[in-house]
Design an enzyme around this catalytic site. Structure first.
Site, PDB file in Angstrom:
ATOM      1  CG  ASP A 184      -5.838   5.030  -8.777  1.00  0.00           C
ATOM      2  OD1 ASP A 184      -4.568   4.630  -9.267  1.00  0.00           O
ATOM      3  OD2 ASP A 184      -5.683   5.879  -7.741  1.00  0.00           O
ATOM      4  CG  ASP A 186      -0.303   3.457  -8.674  1.00  0.00           C
ATOM      5  OD1 ASP A 186      -0.522   4.286  -7.791  1.00  0.00           O
ATOM      6  OD2 ASP A 186       0.273   2.367  -8.407  1.00  0.00           O
ATOM      7  CD  GLU A 198       2.118   7.820  -8.050  1.00  0.00           C
ATOM      8  OE1 GLU A 198       2.322   8.214  -6.796  1.00  0.00           O
ATOM      9  OE2 GLU A 198       2.018   6.698  -8.421  1.00  0.00           O
ATOM     10  CG  HIS A 213      -3.830   8.505  -2.281  1.00  0.00           C
ATOM     11  ND1 HIS A 213      -3.656   9.054  -3.156  1.00  0.00           N
ATOM     12  CD2 HIS A 213      -3.319   7.150  -2.198  1.00  0.00           C
ATOM     13  CE1 HIS A 213      -2.945   8.324  -4.222  1.00  0.00           C
ATOM     14  NE2 HIS A 213      -2.605   7.307  -3.474  1.00  0.00           N
ATOM     15  CG  ASP A 214       0.391   8.433  -2.213  1.00  0.00           C
ATOM     16  OD1 ASP A 214       0.014   7.388  -1.525  1.00  0.00           O
ATOM     17  OD2 ASP A 214       0.530   8.143  -3.504  1.00  0.00           O
TER      18      ASP A 214
HETATM   19  C1  GLC Z   1       1.416   5.236  -5.662  1.00  0.00           C
HETATM   20  C2  GLC Z   1      -0.186   5.300  -4.882  1.00  0.00           C
HETATM   21  C3  GLC Z   1       0.080   4.681  -3.650  1.00  0.00           C
HETATM   22  C4  GLC Z   1       0.637   3.243  -3.766  1.00  0.00           C
HETATM   23  C5  GLC Z   1       1.915   3.126  -4.553  1.00  0.00           C
HETATM   24  C6  GLC Z   1       1.604   1.597  -4.980  1.00  0.00           C
HETATM   25  O1  GLC Z   1       2.510   5.747  -5.273  1.00  0.00           O
HETATM   26  O2  GLC Z   1      -0.423   6.591  -5.040  1.00  0.00           O
HETATM   27  O3  GLC Z   1      -0.817   4.834  -2.818  1.00  0.00           O
HETATM   28  O4  GLC Z   1       1.205   2.909  -2.194  1.00  0.00           O
HETATM   29  O5  GLC Z   1       1.560   3.608  -5.909  1.00  0.00           O
HETATM   30  O6  GLC Z   1       0.759   1.200  -5.794  1.00  0.00           O
END
Ligand code: GLC
Ligand code: CA
Length: 556
Positions: free
Chosen positions: A98, A199, A256, A328-329
């Site tokens: 990640d 991310d 993402e 995970h979100d």
């Molecule tokens: C992304 C991650 C999430 C995190 C956020 C801040 O959205 O998937 O889990 O809280 O970034 O890094």
């Protein structure tokens, strides 16, 4: 389209803290991942994305990195990580890390130096700005609620944090800071990681004048992403990143990305795009409320079908999206996308079928393959997630009762996906011999890997068949490169599509409704490739789909 090594691969996301604990401290670890590699190989996985395992104070579960070059001791050591790389490689699997580079942790050395001297060299690694008339520099709301600006005590400065205040945003206008990140990324690639899940990357481009905008909520603030949408030029930064790091290693990158401008799709994931692929969040976004989880929405079948089909069509001839039903979100996909009458084993398999066979790179989130579900918590104290706590508070402030606010968390909390992986029917689901850091879903006695490996008709064994089909010699080209065409769009509650390549055509059809539905097939000579219940009724060019039934047929 130029073929790439990652086309046709199946990926799996590990949330390491909840995957498998080997030393009894209640926290999953790298050793635990190594021990389960054979399990993943058996499932048919090629690429493993591991959520952050870098050194971190864990304010946001590792998405707040305090040292990019260290493994957090909770998870193990760098030697163990190297062993993981080696063991994965032996099995022909790639490890994807990640990459959290929009922000770091407030404990990071850079930020500590910056705090000591906001106007100095490291101050410029972040965004420090003076307040305006006793107020923050602008009216942005952070993703986790409240102002995105935090006051530095004893000074007139504030610093910007799109997420928690312990996650200060990095200044991508600073060439030195950028070089430090590029160097770090190369260091991991040289070590042998196959690539990165990147991310929150769209947020790296900021308007350094930080204008305020019309508030969009009763708090007088506006979501920080408003500025992200207004500012141009993220593409140049992303190209720089690609050229400085990913390209020369042929790394697999999955981004993402929310808030992308529609017309930029090709620049993002086209042949020479910034990334290999990016997640398709269009389905997840259907659940978004206007003000938070408390006014979140139920997913309505027609809209869901339309939106997922549209995603498929829009990347046609351009590139691949990464398909998910959860991560995970997000809460568990079976709770979100299946109507209550379909929340059973047949329904779980049905959802898997239509998702995994889409055009794109399938990502399976840990536990999805055994049918893990949302977990009820007795009270807000049982939750750990920072976002859940904020959303709970927001819900109460909006006038919901405690029970109602808790119900909202049950539907949307990120902790739904973060409860420990259910390995067996033993205590704590066989995840740990100690006390797990987060409650285990009590349904582990029915839903667990050990039992499902034994049961012929389990969700797990179905996932194996499904992945097998996708990667089979005979159909892998079709499922990888074949076109996507909606089928039977006029039929109510039918989610069906064709995948075709070079005169070969496969129908993926499923019935999300409560009643059986008959479909007239194209051609009369079909070959049954997969089904999720007992043998389906196909004869004389007709297919009868029962409720929760999914069928994959080659049609000729
Ligand atoms: C992304 C991650 C999430 C995190 C956020 C801040 O959205 O998937 O889990 O809280 O970034 O890094
Ligand atoms: Ca452990």
């Amino acid at each position: 389209m130029t073929k790439k090594w990652w086309h046709g691969k199946v990926a799996y996301q590990i949330y390491p803290k909840s995957f498998y604990d080997t030393n009894g401290d209640g926290i999953g670890d790298i050793r635990g991942i190594i021990e389960k590699l054979d399990y993943l190989k058996e499932l048919g996985i090629d690429i493993i994305w591991i959520s952050p395992i870098y050194q971190s104070p864990f304010v946001d579960q590792g998405y707040d990195i305090s040292d990019y070059y260290e493994i957090d001791p909770k998870f193990g050591t760098m030697e163990e990580f190297d062993e993981l790389l080696l063991e994965a490689k032996k099995r022909d699997m790639g490890i994807v890390m990640d990459l959290v580079i929009n922000h770091c942790s407030s404990q990071h050395e850079w930020f500590q130096k910056a705090l000591a001297d906001p106007e100095g060299e490291y101050g410029d690694y972040f965004y420090f700005r003076k307040g305006k008339d006793g107020n923050p520099p602008s009216n942005y709301r952070s993703y986790f609620g409240g102002s995105a600006w935090e006051k530095v005590e004893g000074t007139e400065f504030y610093y910007l944090h799109f997420f928690a205040k312990e996650q200060p945003d990095l200044n991508w206008n600073n060439p030195k800071m950028k070089q430090e990140l590029f160097q770090m990324i190369n260091w991991w690639l040289e070590k042998g990681v196959a690539g990165f899940r990147i991310d929150a990357i769209i947020n790296i481009k900021k308007d350094p004048t930080f204008p305020s905008y019309e508030p969009d909520g009763p708090d007088g603030l506006v979501r920080a992403t408003k500025m992200v949408e207004e500012v141009d030029g993220v593409g140049e930064l992303l190209e720089e990143l690609k050229e400085a790091a990913f390209e020369k290693h042929q790394a697999f990158t999955v981004a993402e990305v929310f808030n992308m401008k529609e017309e930029e799709l090709e620049e993002f994931v086209g042949e020479n795009g910034h990334f290999s692929t990016m997640f398709d969040f269009s389905a997840h976004m259907l659940t978004f409320g206007e003000h938070g989880w408390y006014d979140g929405k139920e997913v309505e079948f027609d809209t869901w079908r339309e939106i997922t089909f549209r995603s498929q069509k829009r990347c046609e001839g351009i590139g691949f999206l990464a398909n998910i039903i959860e991560n995970h979100d997000e809460p568990r996909g079976v709770n979100t996308y299946l109507p209550s009458y379909a929340q059973n084993i047949d329904g779980f398999k049905m959802l898997a079928t239509v998702n995994i066979l889409l055009r794109g790179i399938p990502f399976i989130y840990q536990g999805q393959e055994i049918g893990m579900q949302n977990c009820r918590m007795a009270g807000i104290e049982e939750y750990d997630d920072i976002d859940t706590k904020n959303q709970y508070r927001t819900a109460i402030e909006a006038g919901l009762s405690r029970e109602e606010a808790l119900e909202v968390c049950y539907r949307y909390s990120r902790d739904n996906a973060r409860t420990p992986m259910q390995w067996s029917g033993d205590a704590q689901a066989g995840f740990t011999t100690g006390t797990p850091w987060l409650k285990v879903n009590p349904n582990y006695r029915q839903v667990n890997v050990e039992d499902e490996l034994k049961e012929k008709d389990s969700v797990l064994n179905y996932y194996k068949k499904l992945i097998n089909l996708r990667k089979s010699e005979e159909y892998k080209e079709l499922f990888t490169y074949g076109s996507f065409e909606p089928a039977y769009p006029e039929k109510e509650k039918i989610y069906a599509y064709y995948r075709s390549l070079d005169g070969k055509k496969v129908l993926v059809a499923s019935n999300f409704g409560e009643n059986s539905m008959g479909l007239e097939l194209e051609g009369h000579n079909e070959k049954l490739l997969l089904y999720n219940m007992d043998e389906p009724e196909v004869s004389e060019g007709k297919l009868l789909l029962r409720a929760c039934e999914a069928v994959v047929l080659e049609v000729r």
